[in-house]
Structure formats: structure tokens, C-alpha cells
Write a protein that holds these residues in place. Structure first.
Motif, mmCIF file in Angstrom:
data_model
loop_
_atom_site.group_PDB
_atom_site.id
_atom_site.type_symbol
_atom_site.label_atom_id
_atom_site.label_comp_id
_atom_site.label_asym_id
_atom_site.label_seq_id
_atom_site.Cartn_x
_atom_site.Cartn_y
_atom_site.Cartn_z
ATOM 1 N N TRP A 235 -64.558 23.420 -29.961
ATOM 2 C CA TRP A 235 -63.258 23.057 -30.521
ATOM 3 C C TRP A 235 -62.200 22.990 -29.425
ATOM 4 O O TRP A 235 -62.230 23.773 -28.473
ATOM 5 N N SER A 236 -61.302 22.063 -29.578
ATOM 6 C CA SER A 236 -60.187 21.935 -28.627
ATOM 7 C C SER A 236 -58.906 21.613 -29.385
ATOM 8 O O SER A 236 -58.945 21.081 -30.511
ATOM 9 N N CYS A 237 -57.773 21.920 -28.750
ATOM 10 C CA CYS A 237 -56.457 21.717 -29.369
ATOM 11 C C CYS A 237 -55.781 20.492 -28.762
ATOM 12 O O CYS A 237 -55.654 20.391 -27.535
ATOM 13 N N ILE A 238 -55.349 19.567 -29.622
ATOM 14 C CA ILE A 238 -54.649 18.360 -29.186
ATOM 15 C C ILE A 238 -53.198 18.457 -29.661
ATOM 16 O O ILE A 238 -52.938 18.426 -30.869
ATOM 17 N N PRO A 239 -52.228 18.604 -28.734
ATOM 18 C CA PRO A 239 -50.821 18.693 -29.169
ATOM 19 C C PRO A 239 -50.391 17.460 -29.956
ATOM 20 O O PRO A 239 -50.818 16.337 -29.678
ATOM 21 N N GLY A 240 -49.524 17.670 -30.929
ATOM 22 C CA GLY A 240 -49.088 16.577 -31.794
ATOM 23 C C GLY A 240 -48.366 15.473 -31.056
ATOM 24 O O GLY A 240 -48.454 14.290 -31.435
ATOM 25 N N VAL A 253 -57.050 20.014 -34.296
ATOM 26 C CA VAL A 253 -58.167 20.801 -33.780
ATOM 27 C C VAL A 253 -59.410 19.908 -33.820
ATOM 28 O O VAL A 253 -59.942 19.624 -34.899
ATOM 29 N N ARG A 254 -59.823 19.438 -32.659
ATOM 30 C CA ARG A 254 -60.894 18.446 -32.576
ATOM 31 C C ARG A 254 -62.253 19.115 -32.366
ATOM 32 O O ARG A 254 -62.388 20.069 -31.596
ATOM 33 N N ARG A 255 -63.249 18.555 -33.042
ATOM 34 C CA ARG A 255 -64.640 19.001 -32.854
ATOM 35 C C ARG A 255 -65.191 18.343 -31.605
ATOM 36 O O ARG A 255 -65.193 17.115 -31.481
ATOM 37 N N GLU A 256 -65.675 19.164 -30.650
ATOM 38 C CA GLU A 256 -66.149 18.669 -29.366
ATOM 39 C C GLU A 256 -67.687 18.717 -29.272
ATOM 40 O O GLU A 256 -68.344 19.467 -30.006
ATOM 41 N N ASN A 257 -68.228 17.895 -28.366
ATOM 42 C CA ASN A 257 -69.657 17.878 -28.016
ATOM 43 C C ASN A 257 -70.584 17.737 -29.226
ATOM 44 O O ASN A 257 -71.561 18.493 -29.388
ATOM 45 N N PRO A 258 -70.302 16.786 -30.128
ATOM 46 C CA PRO A 258 -71.222 16.651 -31.282
ATOM 47 C C PRO A 258 -72.607 16.153 -30.875
ATOM 48 O O PRO A 258 -73.580 16.379 -31.605
ATOM 49 N N GLU A 259 -72.705 15.494 -29.698
ATOM 50 C CA GLU A 259 -74.008 14.994 -29.275
ATOM 51 C C GLU A 259 -74.927 16.115 -28.791
ATOM 52 O O GLU A 259 -76.159 15.997 -28.869
ATOM 53 N N TYR A 260 -74.351 17.210 -28.307
ATOM 54 C CA TYR A 260 -75.145 18.343 -27.851
ATOM 55 C C TYR A 260 -75.227 19.439 -28.909
ATOM 56 O O TYR A 260 -76.206 20.190 -28.966
ATOM 57 N N VAL A 273 -62.905 16.906 -41.094
ATOM 58 C CA VAL A 273 -62.566 15.625 -41.711
ATOM 59 C C VAL A 273 -62.194 14.654 -40.602
ATOM 60 O O VAL A 273 -61.214 14.878 -39.876
ATOM 61 N N GLY A 274 -63.004 13.607 -40.438
ATOM 62 C CA GLY A 274 -62.728 12.593 -39.422
ATOM 63 C C GLY A 274 -62.806 13.125 -38.004
ATOM 64 O O GLY A 274 -62.077 12.632 -37.128
ATOM 65 N N GLY A 275 -63.652 14.114 -37.776
ATOM 66 C CA GLY A 275 -63.820 14.666 -36.434
ATOM 67 C C GLY A 275 -62.831 15.777 -36.087
ATOM 68 O O GLY A 275 -62.850 16.272 -34.949
ATOM 69 N N TYR A 276 -62.008 16.187 -37.049
ATOM 70 C CA TYR A 276 -61.009 17.240 -36.802
ATOM 71 C C TYR A 276 -61.103 18.304 -37.895
ATOM 72 O O TYR A 276 -61.378 18.001 -39.075
ATOM 73 N N ALA A 351 -47.500 14.325 -46.861
ATOM 74 C CA ALA A 351 -48.938 14.366 -47.136
ATOM 75 C C ALA A 351 -49.758 13.650 -46.072
ATOM 76 O O ALA A 351 -50.904 14.027 -45.822
ATOM 77 N N GLN A 352 -49.198 12.636 -45.422
ATOM 78 C CA GLN A 352 -49.985 11.884 -44.437
ATOM 79 C C GLN A 352 -50.298 12.687 -43.189
ATOM 80 O O GLN A 352 -51.121 12.266 -42.362
ATOM 81 N N TYR A 353 -49.667 13.851 -43.041
ATOM 82 C CA TYR A 353 -49.922 14.689 -41.875
ATOM 83 C C TYR A 353 -50.678 15.975 -42.237
ATOM 84 O O TYR A 353 -50.610 16.971 -41.519
ATOM 85 N N ASP A 354 -51.406 15.960 -43.350
ATOM 86 C CA ASP A 354 -52.062 17.184 -43.807
ATOM 87 C C ASP A 354 -53.254 17.586 -42.953
ATOM 88 O O ASP A 354 -53.880 18.620 -43.208
ATOM 89 N N ASN A 355 -53.614 16.795 -41.951
ATOM 90 C CA ASN A 355 -54.696 17.158 -41.046
ATOM 91 C C ASN A 355 -54.197 17.923 -39.825
ATOM 92 O O ASN A 355 -54.985 18.294 -38.954
ATOM 93 N N LEU A 356 -52.893 18.156 -39.773
ATOM 94 C CA LEU A 356 -52.288 18.828 -38.628
ATOM 95 C C LEU A 356 -52.127 20.322 -38.891
ATOM 96 O O LEU A 356 -51.782 20.741 -40.004
ATOM 97 N N TRP A 357 -52.388 21.130 -37.871
ATOM 98 C CA TRP A 357 -52.133 22.563 -37.910
ATOM 99 C C TRP A 357 -50.745 22.822 -37.331
ATOM 100 O O TRP A 357 -50.331 22.186 -36.367
ATOM 101 N N ARG A 358 -50.060 23.792 -37.899
ATOM 102 C CA ARG A 358 -48.701 24.105 -37.469
ATOM 103 C C ARG A 358 -48.730 25.111 -36.318
ATOM 104 O O ARG A 358 -49.460 26.112 -36.363
ATOM 105 N N LEU A 359 -47.931 24.828 -35.289
ATOM 106 C CA LEU A 359 -47.802 25.753 -34.166
ATOM 107 C C LEU A 359 -47.053 27.004 -34.624
ATOM 108 O O LEU A 359 -45.964 26.916 -35.188
ATOM 109 N N SER A 360 -47.639 28.173 -34.388
ATOM 110 C CA SER A 360 -47.026 29.429 -34.826
ATOM 111 C C SER A 360 -46.074 29.945 -33.752
ATOM 112 O O SER A 360 -46.511 30.445 -32.706
#
Length: 483
Positions: A235-240, A253-260, A273-276, A351-360
Motif C-alpha cells: 500500500w502507498s499514499c497518494i496526496p490529493g 491509498v493505492r494497492r501496489e505490486n498486484p503482479e507479485y 475499489v478501482g485499485g484503491y 459523493a464523487q470524492y468518497d474514495n478519498l481518505w481524510r488527512l488527520s
């Protein structure tokens, strides 16, 4: 002048014309205006005609007439001109100052311009008042300062009274609310370990303003943080701001290395959802367990509470009645930590941004505020709590969040060093003006991360309404304390 001429002609008819003729040659000089020459000629020949006694009497009379004449011709051109010492010149007749002056066209123009450029900000009026007192006697200046001090103390006293009456929460109430939250957290922790032993979670903990002594009015809400365990290599973090959505303060929060490491290598792949990693999907997973599988009425009767899932809100919430007239909302908040970045599953308002995590940012903001107050025994937290109570009790200001108000105080703390209890009223008014200024431009940068605009989830209409409400109360801030 005519009487003087007659006097001279009566005594010296033979010399008056010649004396006046000689004096006319020096007419333009300031101190020798012709009549002085004639008087000198008269005095110089008076002894021959009148004798010593008569010459003395004539000299005294002539000198008096000359001084009256000099005073008359040396009157100032402006009837209000003063000497450098601030007093009227001794040469100026007293009756000149008593007459009123009419405004000429230039004076009307200047007055109009002055009225158009009068400051409208209350702080500007205070500055002008201080400047105007510099040229007044010290007694008047001290009276003005005393009046300002009384006005300031009046607001100061009202702020402290408001804090005692509406803002502060009794210690007993806080303790009871915290105990209720601890009891429910323990029950929930035990249930999750028994029901889902393979779910990778860190230790849950309670958080929020109730634990930071920043909650106001009533002890009615708290957060239960549920930290997820994520594999570092998956997993890796991609800033908005680095995404196509360009929203600072949020992350993907992106899913990394799916090929391995194919799908299923991580427990949380089921929420991708959609790789995140989707915060909405994670919250739904917990909701099925917490709201659908746990027998809350039975647990409530055991703890002597009334517990039930609250109506659908932004996140999973439990409503707890721990006394007859005391209710507590417990927000169930999943969290992930990637490096130094802490994210929570509190979705964006749109609602269109519901795939985003909020920075605490709240824990760091609260820690900075507490450190500043501890360093100088300041009133920053006190001022923040008063602002929070005003916004909580005033429906028109309910859109302003605790995070936004905290950052207003943190920005002001960078500008002002003195935060003693004596300046609470001044800092309160400055915070209101600062908040209005941020609303006017529609941008409130985070004190910890200036790229984050804390107004990004407010609509333009809401910003205008908030700004109008606050600006309307600025001339009489006591109105805010009556809500």
C-alpha cells in the motif's frame, strides 16, 4: 488715523506736510510706514514750542495713539490663526475669535473628501482616537483611555460569564461520559476479537475534544479510533493534490505490486475499489459487524445504558444514553498509518470524492495549541472554546467546524504574543475579524499544512451566509453571547 492727523496739524501746522512728504518715500517698509516719521518729527520739535512739560505729555499721548494704530494694522489675515504655543497671539483682538466662520467652497470640498475616507473598521477608529489624544491635555487623554478600558472590560466580563454559564462542562458530566465510552469500547474490542480474529487491527483508542478538554456546552460526542494494519509493500499514499481531483488534505491509498502479490494477499483487498482502498467500503465492513451482528440492547442492559446505532450519518455512529437526560454519540472511525501520514475514513462531503481518505490533522493541531498555552498560561484554548460554543448554539454558524476555528486561533497565535487572561476580549474580537477575512476570500489555510484549504467543503452560498452573520455581529459582538 483722522484724529491723529488733526492733533498733529493743531500743534504743528507748519511742519505736517513736510513730514508726511518725507514719510511717503519710505511707505513700503514694514516698520517705518510714514506716520512714524511724522510722529518723530513732532516729538523732536515739541520742546521748542510747548516746553519740557508739554512735550512730555504730548509724547505720552502720541505713543499711545501710535501703538493703537500698529496693533490695528498688524491683525492676522486668518481669524483662527494661532501662535506656535497654541494660544492666540497677543496682537490679535479678542473679538476676532468669537465670530463664526462660514465654509467656503474649498473647505466644503475638503470636508467631503474627509467624510468619504473615514475608516469603517473598529480598529481604525481606535487608532484615530489614540492619535487625537496626543495633542490634548493629559487629563482628557486619561479619561478617553479609561472609557476604552471600561468598554473592553465590559466585553471581557461578559465573555467570562458566558464561559461559566454555557461553555464549561461540569467535571462530573465529563467523567460520566468518558466512563460510558470506555465501557462500550471494551465491549466492542472484545466482540471484534472473538468474531473476526483474523482482522488485522491495532489497539483501538478513544479520541476527540472530550479527551482534550476542548468540548463545550455538553459532553455529547467522542471518537473511537480503529487503526487498520496495512502491509508496507502493498500500500502507498497518494496526496490529493497529486491526483486529477487536486484536493489537498485528502489522500488515495493505492494497492501496489498486484503482479507479485495478487488480490487476496492482504486482508483489506476485499475493500479495494478501482485499485484503491476505499474508506467507504471499509466503513461498510465495520457497519455490518457493529450495527448488524452485535446485540446492543443486551449489552446496554448489562452496562445500564441504552445503546443503539444512530441514524445514517457521515460515519458509523453509536448513540448512548447513559443517564436520563444525557446522551453520547460515539463515532466509529477506521484509520490507517502510512509512514508519517495518518488518515481517517471520514469521507469528503461530496459523493464523487468518497474514495478519498481524510488527512488527520486534529491531533497535531490540538498538541500545538496545548503547548502554546502551557508555555505562557495563555487563553488560546479558552478563546477557542467560546468560539466553538457560539457556533454550536447558533444554527446560522453550525457549518463552522472545530478544526476551522482551531486554525483561526493558531494563525492569530502566530501574530500575537500576549495571550494573558487580561486580553481575552481583544483576542476574541481579533479572531472574529480574522475569520471574517478568511470567509471573504473563501480560503482558510491549515496552520500545519498551508496547501490545505479548510473551506474546500463549504459551498459559496454557505460561505456568504457565514460571513454575513459574523460581519453583522461585529459591531455588537455581545449579540453572539445571547444565543
Amino acid at each position: 488715523m483722522g484724529k491723529l492727523n488733526v492733533l498733529i496739524v493743531l500743534f504743528f501746522p507748519f511742519s505736517y506736510k513736510g513730514a508726511m512728504a518725507g514719510a511717503g518715500e519710505r511707505k513700503g517698509k514694514k516698520d517705518d510706514n510714514g506716520i512714524g516719521t511724522a510722529i518723530d518729527f513732532v516729538l523732536s520739535n515739541a520742546r521748542l514750542v510747548l516746553g519740557v512739560g508739554g512735550a512730555a505729555m504730548l509724547g505720552i499721548a502720541t505713543l499711545a495713539v501710535k501703538r493703537m494704530y500698529d496693533r490695528a494694522i498688524s491683525a492676522p489675515t486668518s481669524p483662527t490663526r494661532l501662535s506656535q504655543s497654541g494660544k492666540r497671539s497677543w496682537e490679535e483682538p479678542s473679538w476676532l475669535g468669537s465670530s463664526s466662520r462660514l465654509l467656503n467652497q474649498d473647505m466644503k470640498t475638503n470636508l467631503s473628501r474627509s467624510l468619504q475616507t473615514l475608516p469603517t473598521d473598529s480598529s481604525a477608529f481606535e487608532i484615530d482616537l489614540v492619535k487625537s489624544t496626543k495633542h490634548k491635555p493629559s487629563v482628557k487623554r486619561s479619561q478617553v483611555e479609561l472609557k476604552k478600558s471600561r468598554l473592553r472590560m465590559s466585553l471581557q466580563e461578559k465573555l467570562f460569564a458566558y464561559y461559566r454559564r454555557k461553555v464549561a462542562i461540569p467535571v462530573e458530566e465529563q467523567a460520566r461520559a468518558k466512563q460510558a465510552a470506555v465501557d462500550i469500547c471494551a465491549e466492542l474490542r472484545g466482540f471484534l476479537r472473538a468474531k473476526l480474529p483474523d482482522m488485522p487491527l491495532r489497539e483501538m483508542y478513544l479520541s476527540g475534544s472530550l479527551y482534550d478538554d476542548l468540548q463545550v456546552v455538553t459532553a455529547d460526542h467522542i471518537q473511537l479510533i480503529v487503526p487498520l494494519v496495512l502491509e508496507k509493500n502493498l500500500w502507498s499514499c497518494i496526496p490529493g493534490e497529486d491526483t486529477i481531483m487536486n484536493i489537498p488534505g485528502f489522500c488515495l491509498v493505492r494497492r501496489e505490486n498486484p503482479e507479485y502479490f495478487p488480490r487476496g494477499s492482504s486482508y483489506w483487498d476485499r475493500c479495494v475499489v478501482g485499485g484503491y482502498l476505499s474508506p467507504r467500503s471499509v466503513a461498510d465492513t465495520f457497519e455490518k459487524v457493529v450495527a448488524g451482528s452485535i446485540n446492543w440492547p443486551a449489552i446496554g442492559s448489562l452496562l445500564d445504558y441504552v445503546i443503539r446505532p444512530a441514524a445514517p450519518l457521515e460515519s458509523l455512529t453509536l448513540e448512548v444514553q447513559y443517564e436520563r437526560d444525557r446522551h453520547l454519540l460515539i463515532d466509529f472511525l477506521p484509520s490507517v498509518t502510512l509512514g508519517d501520514t495518518v488518515l481517517v475514513a471520514k469521507p469528503h462531503r461530496l459523493a464523487q470524492y468518497d474514495n478519498l481518505w481524510r488527512l488527520s490533522l486534529r491531533p497535531a493541531e490540538t498538541a500545538r495549541l496545548r503547548a502554546l498555552d502551557q508555555a505562557d498560561s495563555g487563553c488560546r484554548s479558552l478563546c477557542l472554546k467560546i468560539l466553538k460554543a457560539i457556533c454550536k448554539l447558533n444554527p446560522a454558524l453550525s457549518r463552522l467546524s472545530a478544526s476551522q476555528l482551531t486554525n483561526v486561533i493558531l494563525h492569530l497565535a502566530q501574530e500575537e504574543m500576549d495571550w494573558s487572561q487580561d486580553v481575552l476580549a481583544d483576542r476574541f474580537l481579533q479572531a472574529l475579524r480574522g475569520l471574517i477575512g478568511y470567509l471573504e476570500v473563501g480560503v482558510l489555510p491549515s496552520a500545519l499544512n498551508p496547501k490545505v484549504n479548510l473551506f474546500t467543503e463549504l459551498t459559496p452560498e454557505e460561505v456568504d451566509e457565514l460571513g454575513y452573520t459574523l460581519y453583522s455581529s461585529l459591531s455588537e459582538p455581545e449579540v453572539l453571547l445571547q444565543m
